[in-house]
Motif scaffolding. Structure first.
Motif: not given
Length: 229
Positions: A129-131
């Motif tokens: 989810d986290n870039d």
């Protein structure tokens, strides 16, 4: 980075010139033919230095253009291609093999790297989810793939380095697919399959791609869930 690429191209073009005895002899003879008469004229004070400088500069430019055209002639170019050799899928040995062949009359240098198809890459990165995590995982995947490229003696092939290949010569590189699968099992949350692709950059940064074997794996996470079910 652009300067480094330019210097690499210049170095390889010089290597091509040095490998050609006929061209080197002609260039040396031309240079001596230019220098000796000029030296005699200067000693005899029959010619002005400024005129010599302009004359020599013009001839040097003409010579440089001639050499460039010579190297660019289609009959004398390097012609490097990749060819998938085999895939050994025995449990104790999983290798994909690629032969790099220079069919041309000139030597050249290449860079090799390995990637997985875009569909797999998108699925792999999409699991996070986290870039920042996506960026880290993408870089880790790239390192894992490229660390799996080795020569037939088992030595690693650095994807950041160029490797010279002589005219009419070839060499074989291996891809340790078992190493890639083991990395994916540990680092991919989900089980996936993907197509391995070898990428080759030539001296002019033209790109060739060779589709290799498809790899399949079950992630450690899925394996744990299967055991617990």
């Amino acid at each position: 980075m652009k300067l480094k690429v330019w210097l690499e191209r210049l170095e390889n073009k010089l290597q091509l010139i040095l490998n050609k005895q006929v061209l080197m002899s002609a260039a040396l003879g031309f240079t001596l033919g230019l220098m000796l008469p000029t030296y005699v004229l200067l000693k005899s004070n029959k010619i002005e230095l400024g005129d010599v400088g302009e004359w020599a500069g013009a001839i040097a430019t003409f010579l440089a253009v001639g050499v460039s055209l010579y190297l660019a002639s289609s009959s004398d170019k390097a012609d490097v291609r990749m060819q998938k050799v085999k895939f050994d899928s025995r449990p104790d040995r999983k290798f994909s093999s690629v032969e790099i062949i220079n069919y041309g009359k000139s030597g050249t240098s290449i860079k090799l790297s390995l990637k997985l198809d875009e569909k797999f890459f998108g699925s792999f990165i999409g699991q996070f989810d986290n870039d920042l995590i996506k960026s880290v995982k993408a870089a880790s995947l790239s390192r894992a793939l490229n660390s799996a490229i080795i020569d037939d003696a088992g030595n690693g092939i650095d994807h950041t380095n160029r490797y010279f290949i002589d005219a009419k010569k070839s060499f074989v590189v291996l891809i340790d697919t078992r190493k890639i699968i083991n990395w994916l099992k540990k680092n991919s949350p989900l089980s996936e399959g993907g197509q391995l692709i070898m990428v080759m950059h030539d001296m002019n940064n033209s790109i060739q791609k060779e589709r290799l074997d498809r790899i399949e794996f079950t992630s450690n996470k899925d394996m744990a869930e299967i055991r617990d079910s």
